[in-house]
Motif scaffolding. Structure first.
Motif, PDB file in Angstrom:
ATOM      1  N   ILE A  19      11.709   1.696   2.165  1.00 15.63           N
ATOM      2  CA  ILE A  19      13.126   1.718   1.805  1.00 15.63           C
ATOM      3  C   ILE A  19      13.543   3.156   1.457  1.00 15.63           C
ATOM      4  CG2 ILE A  19      14.850   0.939   0.107  1.00 15.63           C
ATOM      5  CD1 ILE A  19      13.932  -1.297   2.000  1.00 15.63           C
ATOM      6  N   GLU A  20      12.739   3.813   0.640  1.00 12.09           N
ATOM      7  CA  GLU A  20      13.031   5.197   0.256  1.00 12.09           C
ATOM      8  C   GLU A  20      13.034   6.121   1.473  1.00 12.09           C
ATOM      9  OE1 GLU A  20      13.968   6.675  -2.618  1.00 12.09           O
ATOM     10  OE2 GLU A  20      14.078   4.699  -3.554  1.00 12.09           O
ATOM     11  N   GLU A  21      12.078   5.923   2.374  1.00  6.49           N
ATOM     12  CA  GLU A  21      12.007   6.741   3.583  1.00  6.49           C
ATOM     13  C   GLU A  21      13.252   6.533   4.452  1.00  6.49           C
ATOM     14  OE1 GLU A  21       9.135   5.714   6.811  1.00  6.49           O
ATOM     15  OE2 GLU A  21       8.380   7.739   6.420  1.00  6.49           O
ATOM     16  N   ILE A  22      13.664   5.296   4.612  1.00  9.55           N
ATOM     17  CA  ILE A  22      14.857   4.985   5.402  1.00  9.55           C
ATOM     18  C   ILE A  22      16.078   5.686   4.816  1.00  9.55           C
ATOM     19  CG2 ILE A  22      16.486   3.115   5.943  1.00  9.55           C
ATOM     20  CD1 ILE A  22      13.930   1.297   6.229  1.00  9.55           C
ATOM     21  N   GLU A  23      16.239   5.596   3.532  1.00  8.65           N
ATOM     22  CA  GLU A  23      17.427   6.160   2.884  1.00  8.65           C
ATOM     23  C   GLU A  23      17.375   7.683   2.793  1.00  8.65           C
ATOM     24  OE1 GLU A  23      18.400   2.150   0.304  1.00  8.65           O
ATOM     25  OE2 GLU A  23      17.615   3.896  -0.761  1.00  8.65           O
ATOM     26  N   THR A  24      16.209   8.259   2.680  1.00  5.56           N
ATOM     27  CA  THR A  24      16.075   9.709   2.585  1.00  5.56           C
ATOM     28  C   THR A  24      16.252  10.379   3.944  1.00  5.56           C
ATOM     29  OG1 THR A  24      14.591   9.519   0.690  1.00  5.56           O
ATOM     30  CG2 THR A  24      14.538  11.605   1.917  1.00  5.56           C
ATOM     31  N   TYR A  25      15.608   9.834   4.969  1.00  4.10           N
ATOM     32  CA  TYR A  25      15.598  10.474   6.280  1.00  4.10           C
ATOM     33  C   TYR A  25      16.573   9.865   7.283  1.00  4.10           C
ATOM     34  CZ  TYR A  25      11.434  12.600   4.361  1.00  4.10           C
ATOM     35  OH  TYR A  25      10.559  13.286   3.555  1.00  4.10           O
ATOM     36  N   TYR A  57      22.641 -13.370   1.542  1.00  5.92           N
ATOM     37  CA  TYR A  57      23.056 -13.689   0.184  1.00  5.92           C
ATOM     38  C   TYR A  57      21.861 -13.631  -0.762  1.00  5.92           C
ATOM     39  CZ  TYR A  57      24.534 -16.366  -3.841  1.00  5.92           C
ATOM     40  OH  TYR A  57      24.803 -16.753  -5.128  1.00  5.92           O
ATOM     41  N   GLY A  58      22.126 -13.335  -2.018  1.00 10.71           N
ATOM     42  CA  GLY A  58      21.080 -13.371  -3.031  1.00 10.71           C
ATOM     43  C   GLY A  58      21.387 -12.431  -4.173  1.00 10.71           C
ATOM     44  N   PHE A  59      20.837 -12.746  -5.336  1.00  7.10           N
ATOM     45  CA  PHE A  59      21.045 -11.927  -6.534  1.00  7.10           C
ATOM     46  C   PHE A  59      19.892 -10.965  -6.747  1.00  7.10           C
ATOM     47  CE2 PHE A  59      24.000 -14.965  -9.120  1.00  7.10           C
ATOM     48  CZ  PHE A  59      24.974 -14.806  -8.150  1.00  7.10           C
ATOM     49  N   THR A  60      19.169 -10.634  -5.696  1.00  8.87           N
ATOM     50  CA  THR A  60      18.054  -9.699  -5.776  1.00  8.87           C
ATOM     51  C   THR A  60      18.290  -8.587  -4.769  1.00  8.87           C
ATOM     52  OG1 THR A  60      15.638  -9.557  -5.846  1.00  8.87           O
ATOM     53  CG2 THR A  60      16.594 -10.913  -4.098  1.00  8.87           C
ATOM     54  N   ASP A  61      17.421  -7.607  -4.725  1.00  8.39           N
ATOM     55  CA  ASP A  61      17.571  -6.494  -3.789  1.00  8.39           C
ATOM     56  C   ASP A  61      17.282  -6.997  -2.378  1.00  8.39           C
ATOM     57  OD1 ASP A  61      17.562  -4.061  -2.424  1.00  8.39           O
ATOM     58  OD2 ASP A  61      16.582  -3.013  -4.082  1.00  8.39           O
ATOM     59  N   LYS A  62      18.284  -6.937  -1.520  1.00  8.54           N
ATOM     60  CA  LYS A  62      18.188  -7.474  -0.168  1.00  8.54           C
ATOM     61  C   LYS A  62      17.900  -6.399   0.881  1.00  8.54           C
ATOM     62  CE  LYS A  62      22.321  -9.261  -0.775  1.00  8.54           C
ATOM     63  NZ  LYS A  62      22.802  -9.296  -2.134  1.00  8.54           N
ATOM     64  N   ARG A  63      17.725  -5.168   0.451  1.00  8.88           N
ATOM     65  CA  ARG A  63      17.547  -4.076   1.415  1.00  8.88           C
ATOM     66  C   ARG A  63      16.378  -4.263   2.376  1.00  8.88           C
ATOM     67  NH1 ARG A  63      17.518   1.110  -2.102  1.00  8.88           N
ATOM     68  NH2 ARG A  63      16.488  -0.356  -3.502  1.00  8.88           N
ATOM     69  N   PRO A  64      15.210  -4.756   1.960  1.00  7.88           N
ATOM     70  CA  PRO A  64      14.144  -4.935   2.964  1.00  7.88           C
ATOM     71  C   PRO A  64      14.575  -5.850   4.113  1.00  7.88           C
ATOM     72  CG  PRO A  64      13.242  -5.145   0.750  1.00  7.88           C
ATOM     73  CD  PRO A  64      14.736  -5.092   0.606  1.00  7.88           C
ATOM     74  N   VAL A  65      15.280  -6.899   3.794  1.00  9.03           N
ATOM     75  CA  VAL A  65      15.732  -7.848   4.819  1.00  9.03           C
ATOM     76  C   VAL A  65      16.825  -7.215   5.674  1.00  9.03           C
ATOM     77  CG1 VAL A  65      16.840 -10.094   5.192  1.00  9.03           C
ATOM     78  CG2 VAL A  65      15.106  -9.822   3.391  1.00  9.03           C
ATOM     79  N   ILE A  66      17.799  -6.594   5.029  1.00  8.78           N
ATOM     80  CA  ILE A  66      18.915  -6.012   5.775  1.00  8.78           C
ATOM     81  C   ILE A  66      18.441  -4.859   6.658  1.00  8.78           C
ATOM     82  CG2 ILE A  66      21.050  -4.687   5.498  1.00  8.78           C
ATOM     83  CD1 ILE A  66      21.789  -6.707   3.271  1.00  8.78           C
ATOM     84  N   TYR A  67      17.535  -4.030   6.189  1.00  8.67           N
ATOM     85  CA  TYR A  67      17.050  -2.925   7.019  1.00  8.67           C
ATOM     86  C   TYR A  67      16.256  -3.449   8.216  1.00  8.67           C
ATOM     87  CZ  TYR A  67      18.619   0.329   3.407  1.00  8.67           C
ATOM     88  OH  TYR A  67      19.379   1.058   2.517  1.00  8.67           O
ATOM     89  N   ALA A  68      15.486  -4.496   8.027  1.00  5.92           N
ATOM     90  CA  ALA A  68      14.775  -5.100   9.163  1.00  5.92           C
ATOM     91  C   ALA A  68      15.776  -5.698  10.156  1.00  5.92           C
ATOM     92  CB  ALA A  68      13.797  -6.161   8.667  1.00  5.92           C
ATOM     93  N   LEU A  69      16.811  -6.375   9.649  1.00  3.07           N
ATOM     94  CA  LEU A  69      17.843  -6.913  10.537  1.00  3.07           C
ATOM     95  C   LEU A  69      18.544  -5.797  11.308  1.00  3.07           C
ATOM     96  CD1 LEU A  69      19.514  -9.628   8.261  1.00  3.07           C
ATOM     97  CD2 LEU A  69      18.283 -10.042  10.413  1.00  3.07           C
ATOM     98  N   LEU A  70      18.897  -4.717  10.617  1.00  2.78           N
ATOM     99  CA  LEU A  70      19.559  -3.594  11.289  1.00  2.78           C
ATOM    100  C   LEU A  70      18.679  -3.033  12.392  1.00  2.78           C
ATOM    101  CD1 LEU A  70      21.160  -1.639   8.287  1.00  2.78           C
ATOM    102  CD2 LEU A  70      22.356  -3.002  10.030  1.00  2.78           C
ATOM    103  N   LYS A  71      17.393  -2.905  12.106  1.00  2.57           N
ATOM    104  CA  LYS A  71      16.444  -2.357  13.078  1.00  2.57           C
ATOM    105  C   LYS A  71      16.410  -3.196  14.352  1.00  2.57           C
ATOM    106  CE  LYS A  71      11.748  -0.527  13.339  1.00  2.57           C
ATOM    107  NZ  LYS A  71      12.208   0.608  14.103  1.00  2.57           N
ATOM    108  N   LEU A  72      16.359  -4.497  14.187  1.00  2.00           N
ATOM    109  CA  LEU A  72      16.302  -5.385  15.350  1.00  2.00           C
ATOM    110  C   LEU A  72      17.649  -5.455  16.068  1.00  2.00           C
ATOM    111  CD1 LEU A  72      14.796  -7.390  17.123  1.00  2.00           C
ATOM    112  CD2 LEU A  72      15.290  -9.165  15.436  1.00  2.00           C
ATOM    113  N   LEU A  73      18.715  -5.620  15.340  1.00  2.00           N
ATOM    114  CA  LEU A  73      20.028  -5.808  15.957  1.00  2.00           C
ATOM    115  C   LEU A  73      20.544  -4.555  16.641  1.00  2.00           C
ATOM    116  CD1 LEU A  73      21.729  -7.951  13.174  1.00  2.00           C
ATOM    117  CD2 LEU A  73      20.774  -8.759  15.348  1.00  2.00           C
TER     118      LEU A  73
END
Length: 190
Positions: free
Chosen positions: A144-150, A6-22
């Motif tokens: 973040i850009e690298e993750i989304e681009t590649y 949850y949050g009103f800011t860009d959460k992608r760094p957290v979510i991408y790290a979670l995805l990587k681990l999970l």
């Protein structure tokens, strides 16, 4: 494991790290209304897979999303809900990604959430006690850009974020802390 972010800011760094681990420990689903996640999918689709991760970008509520995507909760070992105003039932963990002091609406929602872990994006330079403090440096946004681009889950260049998530999730995933850190910091192959 059901995780709310949850949050009103860009959460992608957290979510991408979670995805990587999970994703290293089972099939994962990410449900969000954030259109940025379409960049992870071929041709900007609203639903698809990136390796063993189902990504669905939709305005459907947590109750409606499974009918929409054609899966059930039991089809995944882990589900991440990128939350803005709806709280799914039976969450195992909740992360609150914070940048600046919450406004009144955000504070009211936090009171409803119950127990959560704060991940503070320190744009204001103020570290928060008992939070995972993340410096939003340019390398973080480059990743973040690298993750989304590649379409690869590159490691997040934040020692605090990686250590905090590894310490919190390793026991729940029945893996060693060192293993969790290795997963979070290694290059990713599809």
């Amino acid at each position: 494991m059901l995780i709310g972010v949850y949050g009103f800011t860009d959460k992608r760094p957290v979510i991408y790290a979670l995805l990587k681990l999970l994703q290293a420990t089972g099939d994962v689903a990410l449900f969000s209304n954030n259109r940025h996640y379409k960049r992870l999918l071929e041709n900007g689709e609203s639903q698809g897979h990136m390796a063993n991760i189902l990504i669905s970008v939709s305005d459907a509520s947590p109750d409606e999303i499974f009918e929409q995507v054609g899966y059930t909760v039991d089809d995944f070992e882990h589900i991440i809900f990128d939350m803005q105003d709806t709280i799914p039932d039976n969450l195992s963990l909740v992360f609150y990604v914070k940048s600046f002091s919450p406004n009144e609406d955000e504070q009211s929602f936090l009171e409803i959430l119950g127990a959560y872990t704060t991940i503070k994006m320190t744009y204001d330079g103020k570290r928060e006690k008992e939070a995972i403090n993340v410096l939003p440096i340019s390398q973080l946004w480059r990743s973040i850009e690298e993750i989304e681009t590649y379409h690869i889950l590159s490691p997040m260049p934040s020692v605090n974020l990686n250590k905090g998530l590894a310490a919190m999730l390793a026991p729940k995933l029945n893996i060693k802390l060192k293993t969790a850190m290795t997963i979070l910091t290694r290059r990713w192959n599809k």
